[in-house]
Every structure is written in C-alpha cells, then in structure tokens.
Scaffold this active site. Structure first.
Site, short mmCIF file in Angstrom:
data_model
loop_
_atom_site.label_atom_id
_atom_site.label_comp_id
_atom_site.label_asym_id
_atom_site.label_seq_id
_atom_site.Cartn_x
_atom_site.Cartn_y
_atom_site.Cartn_z
N GLU A 79 7.37 -7.97 -3.07
CA GLU A 79 7.93 -7.18 -4.31
C GLU A 79 9.41 -7.27 -4.13
O GLU A 79 10.16 -7.87 -3.57
CB GLU A 79 7.55 -5.81 -3.91
CG GLU A 79 5.78 -5.64 -3.71
CD GLU A 79 5.50 -4.37 -3.38
OE1 GLU A 79 5.81 -3.74 -2.38
OE2 GLU A 79 4.74 -3.77 -4.22
N GLU A 83 1.29 -5.27 0.63
CA GLU A 83 2.32 -4.62 1.52
C GLU A 83 1.79 -3.88 2.64
O GLU A 83 1.30 -2.86 2.35
CB GLU A 83 3.43 -3.92 0.77
CG GLU A 83 4.73 -4.02 1.41
CD GLU A 83 5.11 -3.08 2.53
OE1 GLU A 83 4.69 -3.20 3.49
OE2 GLU A 83 5.44 -1.95 2.07
N THR A 126 -7.19 -2.00 5.48
CA THR A 126 -7.55 -1.66 4.01
C THR A 126 -7.05 -3.00 3.15
O THR A 126 -7.85 -3.47 2.40
CB THR A 126 -6.98 -0.63 3.40
OG1 THR A 126 -6.97 0.53 4.46
CG2 THR A 126 -7.48 -0.16 2.09
N GLY A 146 -0.23 -0.12 1.85
CA GLY A 146 -1.24 0.47 2.80
C GLY A 146 -1.31 -0.12 4.18
O GLY A 146 -0.86 -1.11 4.68
N ASN A 188 3.03 7.61 2.86
CA ASN A 188 4.15 8.09 3.52
C ASN A 188 5.51 8.30 2.31
O ASN A 188 6.09 9.19 2.71
CB ASN A 188 4.47 6.64 4.39
CG ASN A 188 4.37 5.42 3.53
OD1 ASN A 188 3.93 5.27 2.65
ND2 ASN A 188 5.06 4.45 4.43
N CYS A 212 6.89 2.25 6.70
CA CYS A 212 6.47 0.99 7.29
C CYS A 212 7.53 0.08 7.95
O CYS A 212 7.56 -0.82 8.73
CB CYS A 212 5.81 0.20 6.29
SG CYS A 212 6.63 0.01 4.84
O1 TXE Z 1 -4.04 3.83 4.72
P1 TXE Z 1 -5.02 3.12 3.64
P2 TXE Z 1 -4.52 4.99 5.77
C1 TXE Z 1 -1.06 2.24 7.94
C2 TXE Z 1 -0.83 3.20 9.06
C3 TXE Z 1 -1.77 4.21 8.61
C4 TXE Z 1 -3.13 3.27 8.46
C5 TXE Z 1 -4.00 4.06 7.84
O2 TXE Z 1 -0.69 2.56 10.18
O3 TXE Z 1 -2.10 4.87 10.09
O4 TXE Z 1 -2.41 2.35 7.72
O5 TXE Z 1 -3.66 4.77 6.81
C6 TXE Z 1 -6.31 3.34 -0.85
N1 TXE Z 1 -9.98 -0.11 -1.62
N2 TXE Z 1 -0.21 2.42 6.78
O6 TXE Z 1 -5.89 5.08 5.96
O7 TXE Z 1 -6.48 3.69 3.63
C7 TXE Z 1 -6.17 4.95 -0.42
O8 TXE Z 1 -6.85 5.70 -1.13
C8 TXE Z 1 -8.99 0.46 -2.25
C9 TXE Z 1 0.72 1.63 6.37
O9 TXE Z 1 -4.09 6.41 4.93
O10 TXE Z 1 -4.86 1.88 3.56
C10 TXE Z 1 -4.65 4.83 -0.55
O11 TXE Z 1 -4.32 4.90 -1.91
N3 TXE Z 1 -7.92 1.32 -1.98
C11 TXE Z 1 1.70 1.88 5.50
C12 TXE Z 1 -4.26 3.28 0.03
O12 TXE Z 1 -5.29 2.58 -0.18
C13 TXE Z 1 -8.40 1.92 -0.82
C14 TXE Z 1 1.48 3.16 4.42
C15 TXE Z 1 -3.61 3.24 1.35
O13 TXE Z 1 -4.41 3.85 2.23
C16 TXE Z 1 -9.48 1.59 -0.24
C17 TXE Z 1 0.18 3.97 4.78
C18 TXE Z 1 -10.39 0.67 -0.41
N4 TXE Z 1 -11.71 0.44 0.07
C19 TXE Z 1 -0.58 3.53 5.94
N5 TXE Z 1 -9.55 2.43 1.10
C20 TXE Z 1 2.64 1.05 4.81
N6 TXE Z 1 2.32 -0.11 5.01
O14 TXE Z 1 3.81 1.58 4.25
C21 TXE Z 1 -8.28 3.25 0.99
N7 TXE Z 1 -7.68 2.62 -0.19
#
Ligand code: TXE
Length: 502
Positions: A483, A271, A253, A249, A173, A305
């Site tokens: 953080e 976070e 996850t 993320g 994001n 977020c």
């Molecule tokens: O995030 P992912 P996604 C929320 C938001 C969104 C949802 C899913 O609601 O719709 O999360 O988004 C890495 N082991 N946020 O699926 O998958 C991935 O490659 C280790 C909130 O895109 O959580 C990326 O680099 N790493 C948010 C990172 O994790 C893994 C921001 C985030 O991706 C992994 C984004 C694994 N098993 C989404 N699987 C915020 N808090 O700001 C994925 N990744």
C-alpha cells in the site's frame, strides 16, 4: 441523524452504560447510496466500550443483501465518478480531510471509547486519517502513466483506468486511520467502494459517512456496510462484481479471503499480522533506543501490526538495557483513557483480552520469566474494563510459540544475542515479515542488516516514521502487495497498454 447529536453521545461519561436502556443507545446505520439505513434484517449487534467492558451502542448485523444493495449503488455511481475531472475529485476528497480535521476532538473521543486507546493517542491517529485523504486527494491530480517508444515503429502508452467497484475491509486496531488508508486511494483512482470496518470498532467509520455527506461525495461512490466478518466481509469477497479487495487483518482471515478471491482472479492486497523484531546493538544511542523501545513495545497496547514484540539486545548491554526498560515500563500509567497521563488503554475486546492473557500463561509454561506486568489490571473507575499490565518476558527460546506467534497486545519478550549472524537467524525465524527496527551507529552494519532482514519495512534508529509515498506492507505471511503512494494508486487501477504503429 444529525452529526452534532451523534457526537454529543460520545461525550457521555463511562457510567452511561449502567443506566441506559437498549432503546436509548445510539444505533449505527449502514451508509448506502448516500443514505443512512438499517440493515435489511433490522437486526443489531452490541458494540462495546472496552474501558468499561460494557455495551454502549448497536451496529447493524448486515446480510449479503445489504452488500448487494451497496454494490448496486456503487455500480450505478461508477460511470460518473470515473469521469469526474481529477480536480473535482481532489476538491471533494480534500474537503473530507478538512472536515475530519475540524472534528478531531469528537472523532478522537469516539475512537478511544470504541477501541480502548487513550484519547491523546487517538487524536494523532485522526490527524493521520485526514492526512490520508489529503495525500490521495493530491494523488488524484498528479497520477500519471508511462509511455514506451519503439523508435521508428510504434508508440505504446499505458492507460491506468479505475477498476470499477472495489472492496475495502479494515481491522480494529487503528480504526479510522486504516479505513481511510484504503478508501482514500480507491476513491482517488476513480473507483466506487463497498467498505466494511471491523464490527468491533465501527463508530468512526459511521462518523466518516456523515462527513462524506457534508463534503458532497456523490451518493453511491462510497458505501459502508457494518456487520460481521464471516457475513458482510465474506459477501464482499465473494461478490463477482467486486473486482479488487484491499484487506488488513489477521493472517488466518487473509488466507480465507485469498482462497475465495484467487480462483475468481480478483486483485488482492493483504496486509496481515507481524511479529516484529527490535534489534539493539551495543553501539546504539542507548537513550534513544530505550525511549523508542517503550513505544515500539506498548503503543496502542501493543495492538499495532508494526509494534516490535521481540526485543533482541547485544549481550554486552543486555542487563543494563533490560533493567532500564523494565524501570521505564513500570512507570507507564494505565487507566482513564481521557487522562493525558494514561499511556496504556484497554484491550479492544473481551475475546482479545482473553487471548492475550492466554499467551502470558503460555509464556510461563514455556519457561518465561515475567520481568514486569503479566496480569490483568483493574484501574480505579474502570474495574470492569479489559486492561492488561505492560508485560516483559525473558528466558524464552527464540523459536518458541510465544516468540513466533502474533500476540498483538502489551506483551514483549527480551533476549540477548552475540553476533549479527545470530540475531539475523533469530529475527528471521518467524513466518511473519512485516517490519523491524534496528539500532546501531555503524552505517555498514545498518546496510548489512537492512539487506538481510526478512521484512517489508526496515527502520534504522527510529520507528513508525512514515512517509505516505513509501511502499507499505509485508513479506512471508505478513501479506501480499504493497500500500502507500503510487503503489496504492496502481493497485486500484488496471493498466491497459495501447500500441500504435507509426
Ligand atoms: O481480525 P480479523 P481479528 C491480528 C491479530 C489479532 C488477529 C485476529 O493477531 O489477534 O489478527 O483479529 C473482517 N471475510 N490482527 O479476528 O478477523 C473483520 O470483520 C472477510 C492484525 O479481529 O482478521 C474485520 O473487518 N472479512 C491486524 C477484518 O476482517 C472478514 C489487525 C479484520 O478482522 C472475515 C487486526 C471473512 N471471512 C488483527 N472474517 C493488522 N494486520 O494490523 C473477518 N473479517
């Protein structure tokens, strides 16, 4: 690969994707031990331009072997980096900040192209990415530890030593901003890093690796491995030599990461998501609350977020505020990300676009009344992009799915309330607890609300006002740890107490 040559490609107009063959596309490479290289598999993944909905570059589809190579490089670099004088660490990190600033235009265009956000918004984020490096560059010189005297008996002093090799995993994001928010303190504290940006927005991390080479960061100190979360991200989390993980993320996850890292006793900073309330009392400064609520709701297409996706308005001003908000939101321009007038960009990926649209459908099924938006958009020149009109929904119960699950798009709901007690109950109902924004001119009310609201960050009469020294993070399912400032420096160091008897 020349940095200037890379940057030229980002300036291409939207139509490049139609005419370019796969061979002509820019291929991103891993950055391991100071070198740019393909993944061991030599396989690539498509990287999309959300405003056009088409592939425009390729990123390495890395494997656990690439993570192992990155780890070995980091491990070898660690003894020298750990013992580098803080002033020298400062010089290199500060140089990275300067080079990010110098490349603001190119980085912002690349970020916009990769993520979908308007360029003018990306420019601010790139400034903030440089600030992250500058801030933690100075932290490396100023970080200090405590001593505890036992009068007449002993003195304790606490060493705060770098952990070793740490993992940083960031989302899509605010790509470069959040990537640097993790990497900069990790490096400033003397660690070496294996980092993974989101596979959905890899470009500015790649450009950062070029900048690190230019800035003279020693090989192996920072390693960037591109690829899928369940492959590369998971390999970083599972690696027994990587002693701490800083992750931003999705909550699910985060849970998966914690389940692997916790039994290995790794340090974890998570976070995660948010479902933030925006609470507007009748005694607020109406115009300021209104103007900021437009941003709180729709900045970066609601993909922050910290965005407020639940708007609670005191009943006596509910109709007036609602109507004014809808009027303002209808004025927001959507379309060409390069235009300074564009306020709403494209949704980051097709999968996320479908997810956000499915929540609008769910809101309708839950009885929601769409006050504006509620549909996909096809702006002129960007007809195949993933655009969604900024959407405001009313008439939803405060605890329905639309109001408790993270949508992470340009979709908000608005609800009236009658008392502080009622709005606290509604605001605190979700499993999330990241941030909130409260609008009131009454000081005593502001204090009461700040104390009772369940969130790690409380803004009173403002939003997104950030001092990098303050603790940043969430409670409940919004995360673990904090953080920012010394919190980050403490996370990336291991305290060791030394007790000396007199
Ligand atoms: O995030 P992912 P996604 C929320 C938001 C969104 C949802 C899913 O609601 O719709 O999360 O988004 C890495 N082991 N946020 O699926 O998958 C991935 O490659 C280790 C909130 O895109 O959580 C990326 O680099 N790493 C948010 C990172 O994790 C893994 C921001 C985030 O991706 C992994 C984004 C694994 N098993 C989404 N699987 C915020 N808090 O700001 C994925 N990744």
């Amino acid at each position: 690969m020349e940095i200037e040559r890379n940057f030229a490609i980002f300036a291409d107009p939207c139509v490049i994707r139609v005419n370019h063959t796969i061979n002509y596309m820019q291929k991103i490479q891993n950055y391991i031990n100071g070198q740019h290289q393909d993944s061991v598999s030599a396989a690539f993944l498509d990287n999309f331009h959300p405003a056009c909905g088409q592939v425009y570059s390729l990123i390495p589809d890395s494997e656990s072997q690439d993570v192992e190579d990155a780890y070995q490089a980091a491990k070898s670099a660690f003894p020298a980096w750990k013992n580098t004088l803080p002033e020298n660490r400062f010089k290199i990190l500060n140089k990275i900040a300067e080079l990010i600033d110098e490349s603001n235009d190119e980085l912002a265009k690349a970020e916009s192209k990769d993520q979908g956000k308007p360029v003018h918004l990306a420019k601010n984020e790139i400034i903030r990415a440089a600030q992250n490096f500058r801030f933690f560059a100075t932290a490396s010189m100023q970080f200090a530890s405590e001593s505890h005297d036992m009068p007449g008996t002993a003195i304790n002093y606490t060493l705060r030593q770098p952990i070793g090799v740490v993992g940083c995993i960031s989302p899509w994001n605010l790509p470069l901003y959040l990537f640097t928010w993790k990497i900069a303190p990790a490096l400033a504290a003397g660690n070496c890093v294996v980092a993974k940006p989101s596979e959905i927005t890899p470009m500015t991390a790649y450009m950062l690796s070029e900048i690190c080479v230019k800035a003279g960061l020693p090989p192996g100190v920072l390693n960037i491995v591109f690829g899928l979360g369940p492959k590369v991200g998971q390999a970083i989390v599972e690696h027994s030599g990587i002693k701490a993980i800083s992750f931003t993320g999705g909550t699910s996850t985060g849970k998966a990461i914690a389940s692997i890292a916790a039994p290995m006793f790794k340090k974890l900073s998570l976070e995660l998501g948010g479902k933030n309330p925006n609470i507007i009392f009748a005694d607020c400064d109406f115009e300021k609350a209104l103007k900021t609520t437009v941003n709180t709701s729709f900045m970066n297409q609601g993909e922050i977020c910290l965005c407020g996706s639940r708007i609670f308005v005191e009943r006596s001003i509910y109709e007036k505020f609602k109507n004014a908000l809808v009027e303002e939101v209808k004025k927001l321009k959507t379309g060409n990300p390069e235009s300074p007038d564009s306020k709403i960009g494209a949704i980051v990926s097709e999968m996320h676009y479908k997810k956000v649209l499915s929540y609008i459908q769910l809101a309708k099924e839950e009885g929601g009344n769409i006050l504006c938006g509620g549909e996909a958009l096809h702006p002129e020149g960007f007809e195949s992009g993933w655009y969604i009109a900024p959407t405001i929904i009313e008439n939803l119960s405060y605890d329905c799915r639309t109001n408790t699950e993270e949508i992470f798009g340009p979709v908000v709901s608005i609800m009236p309330f009658d008392s502080e007690e009622e709005v606290l109950k509604m605001a605190n109902v979700t499993e999330y607890g990241l941030a909130c924004s409260i609008w009131t001119s009454k000081l005593d009310r502001a204090h009461r609300m700040a104390a009772e609201i369940e969130s790690g960050i409380v803004w009173i009469n403002c939003w997104l006002l950030r001092d990098l020294r303050t603790p940043f993070g969430g409670m409940k399912q919004s995360g673990v740890g904090r953080e920012g400032g010394w919190e980050a420096m403490k996370f990336f160091t291991e305290p060791k107490n030394v007790c000396i008897r007199y």
